[in-house]
Design an enzyme around this catalytic site. Structure first.
Site, PDB file in Angstrom:
ATOM      1  N   TYR A 172       6.603   1.881  -8.016  1.00 24.71           N
ATOM      2  CA  TYR A 172       7.689   1.422  -7.566  1.00 24.71           C
ATOM      3  C   TYR A 172       8.005   0.136  -8.391  1.00 24.71           C
ATOM      4  O   TYR A 172       7.204  -0.369  -9.422  1.00 24.71           O
ATOM      5  CB  TYR A 172       7.649   1.189  -6.030  1.00 24.71           C
ATOM      6  CG  TYR A 172       7.549   2.175  -5.199  1.00 24.71           C
ATOM      7  CD1 TYR A 172       8.411   3.138  -5.201  1.00 24.71           C
ATOM      8  CD2 TYR A 172       6.364   2.541  -4.282  1.00 24.71           C
ATOM      9  CE1 TYR A 172       8.190   4.253  -4.504  1.00 24.71           C
ATOM     10  CE2 TYR A 172       6.234   3.586  -3.612  1.00 24.71           C
ATOM     11  CZ  TYR A 172       7.223   4.623  -3.687  1.00 24.71           C
ATOM     12  OH  TYR A 172       7.292   5.585  -3.038  1.00 24.71           O
ATOM     13  N   ARG A 220      -0.575  -4.880  -2.465  1.00 20.87           N
ATOM     14  CA  ARG A 220      -0.912  -3.538  -2.772  1.00 20.87           C
ATOM     15  C   ARG A 220      -0.946  -3.198  -4.252  1.00 20.87           C
ATOM     16  O   ARG A 220       0.247  -3.391  -4.904  1.00 20.87           O
ATOM     17  CB  ARG A 220      -0.214  -2.540  -1.924  1.00 20.87           C
ATOM     18  CG  ARG A 220      -0.764  -1.032  -2.165  1.00 20.87           C
ATOM     19  CD  ARG A 220      -0.586  -0.201  -1.077  1.00 20.87           C
ATOM     20  NE  ARG A 220      -1.950   0.786  -1.189  1.00 20.87           N
ATOM     21  CZ  ARG A 220      -1.639   1.932  -0.115  1.00 20.87           C
ATOM     22  NH1 ARG A 220      -0.308   2.161  -0.031  1.00 20.87           N
ATOM     23  NH2 ARG A 220      -2.799   2.507  -0.134  1.00 20.87           N
ATOM     24  N   GLY A 317      -5.744   6.974   5.270  1.00 17.00           N
ATOM     25  CA  GLY A 317      -4.276   7.658   5.057  1.00 17.00           C
ATOM     26  C   GLY A 317      -4.200   8.968   5.777  1.00 17.00           C
ATOM     27  O   GLY A 317      -3.792   9.126   7.026  1.00 17.00           O
ATOM     28  N   CYS A 362       1.042  17.261  10.272  1.00  9.95           N
ATOM     29  CA  CYS A 362      -0.296  17.352   9.928  1.00  9.95           C
ATOM     30  C   CYS A 362      -0.608  18.782  10.533  1.00  9.95           C
ATOM     31  O   CYS A 362      -0.550  19.361  11.514  1.00  9.95           O
ATOM     32  CB  CYS A 362      -1.205  16.438  10.677  1.00  9.95           C
ATOM     33  SG  CYS A 362      -2.991  16.621  10.303  1.00  9.95           S
TER      34      CYS A 362
END
Length: 452
Positions: A172, A220, A317, A362
């Protein structure tokens, strides 16, 4: 055995109760205009109830023009504060701490949103995600973006977040400035490592000036871009030093960018904790806490990383999408009841399911993304229920219905439980799929499913 996972830790001016963190993944659960939804709140609250000490709220756009995709959370105007506050209050009520990750996509725009912004970047280097050549930002525009991060941090503080995180990874905008692969500038924001990191240091300082010096700001960072002239673990360690000296309270590590997205969501063929070498490298050079990410869903792997001094916090995650009660079950000694992430990439991240359905799901936990809709509900009228077929769907249905208070008989014509998963796990690299069958069997036994 797992004491290290449940040791408290100080982050800036506050303390988390354990070393287990929900990674700030994109969920696409906000609405199309980037506002908070009850569905999004339910998703994070479920993880807080599951015992995680720290909840990371996935990338929140600091500018409307800086969004990466549709249904991305936003925090660019004051009208968005109330929705964030509802989330924060609900998570705090469950005993967890929570941070808001501040984000600008730059050239990494995937689309699917009203009024998409213009692709911009440090330099007009082509984006391999969407094929566009972005417009190079002027210095005046860089100042505006820096200020937008600071203003967003103020809104996050008003909403009650325990800290904010600057997203400088995964390709990003800030990552685009840090990386020599994408930053070809010759002014004060390009060239040397210090110049490429200038926008990051200015953002940290702007957040601190506007929120107060005591308000924590984490970063991050990309630990390895896996591209030519991209960021490596050693260069990431240098950026971590610069971030710490600028006032960062924590370094949260990730890997890759969208041209190398396979490293972001590695399949089961790769071992768990594959990024621990990056957190180990960074931890050697900074004094602030360091977070390790990377396909971690086994408590033994998690505690090994902590004991060996490779990280201070373990971030889940995909693992928490499969098992939102990861901390609680470990603490209670219910290791057989941990729903395992099988690294299938079907409904999480950039798998083929998520773009089609429109939100995170999921394969092994159908409640993910539908926490309120599929919440367990105890029956007031017990019934006798037959489930035909003990494949993964049948086994999941059987124990879920039994957990809700019904008497369940599970019928299977073959001699083995698990259906096609018994074949799926035999392919090279697919061995993790085999872990789900014992889990379903354990849950069926726990709720007294009569298997025939």
């Amino acid at each position: 055995m797992f004491e290290e996972l449940f040791a408290p830790l100080k982050i800036g001016n506050y303390e988390i109760k354990n070393r287990l963190m929900v990674s700030p993944l994109a969920t696409r659960l906000p609405d199309e205009y980037s506002y908070m939804t009850q569905r999004c709140i339910d998703h994070y609250v479920r993880r807080a109830k599951g015992g995680f000490g720290l909840i990371g709220v996935g990338f929140s756009a600091v500018m409307k023009s800086g969004r990466a995709q549709g249904n991305q959370l936003g925090i660019w105007c004051d009208e968005m504060i109330s929705g964030h506050k509802e989330l924060v209050d609900a998570v705090h009520a469950e005993g967890a701490k929570i941070f808001c990750q501040l984000h600008h996509a730059g050239r990494e725009i995937k689309g699917g949103m009203p009024e998409p912004g213009e692709p911009v970047s440090a330099s007009p280097t082509q984006c391999r995600l969407n094929g566009v050549i972005p417009r190079e930002l002027t210095v005046e525009e860089i100042y505006e973006i820096v200020s937008a991060f600071g203003d967003a941090a103020v809104r996050a503080k008003k909403a009650g977040y325990d800290h904010v995180e600057i997203h400088a990874g995964n390709g990003y905008l800030i990552n685009q400035f840090l990386s020599a692969n994408s930053n070809k500038r010759t002014d004060d924001y390009g060239g040397s490592i210090g110049n490429r990191a200038r926008i990051l240091t200015e953002i940290i300082k702007d957040c601190k000036e506007k929120c107060g010096s005591e308000y924590p700001v984490s970063v991050r960072l990309n630990g390895d871009e896996h591209i030519q002239d991209g960021i490596t673990s050693d260069e990431c360690a240098t950026f971590a030093i610069i971030a710490e000296e600028s006032g960062a309270c924590l370094i949260n590590l990730t890997v890759s960018c969208y041209p190398t997205v396979e490293w972001m969501y590695l399949p089961g063929a790769f071992k768990q904790g594959y990024n621990a070498y990056i957190s180990e490298t960074v931890k050697k050079v900074v004094k602030i806490p360091v977070v390790c990410n990377g396909r971690i869903s086994d408590p033994y792997v998690a505690v090994n990383i902590l004991r060996s001094g490779k990280a201070d916090i373990i971030s889940l995650g995909r693992g928490q999408l499969a098992e939102p009660e990861f901390p609680n079950k470990i603490k209670a000694g219910l290791l057989d009841e941990l729903c395992p992430c099988v690294a299938c990439n079907q409904g999480c991240g950039l798998g083929p399911t998520m773009p089609n359905i429109g939100y995170v799901t999921c394969m092994v936990n159908p409640r993910t993304g539908n926490e309120n809709l599929y919440a367990p509900k105890k029956t007031v009228s017990e019934k006798n229920v037959a489930v035909v077929g003990a494949g993964p769907g049948g086994m999941m249905a059987a124990w879920t219905v039994a957990a809700n208070g019904h008497k369940v008989v599970l019928l299977e014509k073959s001699k083995k439980l698990g259906g096609q998963f018994n074949y799926a796990c035999t392919s090279p690299g697919k061995q993790d799929i085999a872990r789900i069958i014992p889990y379903y069997s354990t849950m069926c036994k726990k709720y007294n499913v009569d298997i025939r």
